[in-house]
Write a protein that holds these residues in place. Sequence first.
Motif, PDB file in Angstrom:
ATOM      1  N   PHE A  91       1.142  -1.220  -0.674  1.00 53.87           N
ATOM      2  CA  PHE A  91      -0.087   0.033  -0.283  1.00 53.87           C
ATOM      3  C   PHE A  91       1.033   1.376   0.108  1.00 53.87           C
ATOM      4  O   PHE A  91       0.691   2.568  -0.800  1.00 53.87           O
ATOM      5  N   CYS A 141      -3.092  -8.241  -5.761  1.00 53.04           N
ATOM      6  CA  CYS A 141      -4.340  -7.369  -5.860  1.00 53.04           C
ATOM      7  C   CYS A 141      -4.869  -7.250  -6.787  1.00 53.04           C
ATOM      8  O   CYS A 141      -6.079  -6.387  -6.235  1.00 53.04           O
ATOM      9  N   LEU A 151      -8.282  -1.533  -2.738  1.00 51.98           N
ATOM     10  CA  LEU A 151      -7.811  -1.435  -3.850  1.00 51.98           C
ATOM     11  C   LEU A 151      -9.073  -1.000  -5.095  1.00 51.98           C
ATOM     12  O   LEU A 151      -9.532  -1.384  -5.469  1.00 51.98           O
ATOM     13  N   TYR A 186      -3.181  -0.296 -10.368  1.00 51.73           N
ATOM     14  CA  TYR A 186      -3.880  -0.553  -9.414  1.00 51.73           C
ATOM     15  C   TYR A 186      -3.694   1.038  -8.052  1.00 51.73           C
ATOM     16  O   TYR A 186      -2.798   1.917  -7.761  1.00 51.73           O
ATOM     17  N   MET A 229      -5.169   3.429  -4.451  1.00 49.92           N
ATOM     18  CA  MET A 229      -5.343   3.197  -3.226  1.00 49.92           C
ATOM     19  C   MET A 229      -7.625   3.494  -3.164  1.00 49.92           C
ATOM     20  O   MET A 229      -7.471   4.862  -4.150  1.00 49.92           O
ATOM     21  N   THR A 251      -7.628   2.600   2.646  1.00 52.72           N
ATOM     22  CA  THR A 251      -6.048   1.951   2.608  1.00 52.72           C
ATOM     23  C   THR A 251      -5.140   3.276   2.406  1.00 52.72           C
ATOM     24  O   THR A 251      -4.434   3.061   3.608  1.00 52.72           O
TER      25      THR A 251
END
Length: 340
Positions: free
Chosen positions: A40, A67, A76, A83, A85, A89
């Motif tokens: 992350f 992911c 995600l 990808y 956040m 997150t």
Amino acid sequence: METSIEHAHAGAVSPELVVDALFACRKTAAIRAAIELDLFTHIGEGKTPAVLASATAASERGVRILCDYLVVHGFLTKEGEQYKMTPSTSTFLDRNSPAYMGSAVEFAAAPEVLDNFLRDPTSVVRNGGSMGLANMSPDNPVWLKFARGMGSFTGLSAKLLAGEISSWAMSPKKVLDIAAGPGVFGIEVARAFPSAEIVAVDWGAVLELSRQNAEKSGVADRYRTIAGSAFDIDWGAGYDLVLLPNFLHHFDLPTCAALLRKIIASLAADGRIVAVDFVPNEDGVSPPFPAAFSWEMLVSTPAGQAYKQSELAEMAKLAGLTGVTVKSMPPTPASLIVFE
């Protein structure tokens, strides 16, 4: 928008809830892998599997599958091959965030903790508590993992507790912090009251970390420790304030009452006892986290549980006190409990 699991709760015939429960440990494994890889933190504003694989020293295939799984479960989002956040997150799982909670995985997903739940839960239910002492064995190393990992989890509750006490007329000079763990509750009180001396009680290995945290917070000169079981050691007397953060739920009601009697004997005139704990409503099934916490205790202790206010009042009465006041501590699931 209603999720499929919420819809299943609402009464529609669906396997979603069953499937989610049967496969829940896979989600724990995925979040543990992501946290330990610092995934992350590396994602930032958006990254491809190839970039993330290089940054985390992991295989591109492994990162891509992980992911995608995290996207499926809401951790995600995915745009093309990138990808990104979610706001949650980014707030709680990016190591650079002041609200980072990822360190809690060291305790929450520790093999010995998960083993308590998955090894033989049926026998635990039949027995009415853990088989043996489980997490409550003396000097259990799992509590060092708790102290290292859960400071971020309990830190906000500690700040709220210190803020609440600051609004009282009292100004505690001598404070006892029972089961201090990472020390955050006593440390926050020390920061709020510059003349307060904190005495922290816990297992010896845990207190090493408590002392380190006191040094980092600039209160080490007013912070001392006593190692051992709260039920057995002599911690002295003359305390204006005794803290019981996340401790009572580990024991049955008579044991808690006996501990309160010991605490009462060590109080100064007008001294007060304050606990922080998870307090379910009287129906026993709400709010979700406090109500579910008794399952945590069933599996990991011989006789612990999350206590309702009526049960805390009974505990107080057995200890010779008049009652309790319970106040929720949003946005945390914890409550402030003042014994009177």
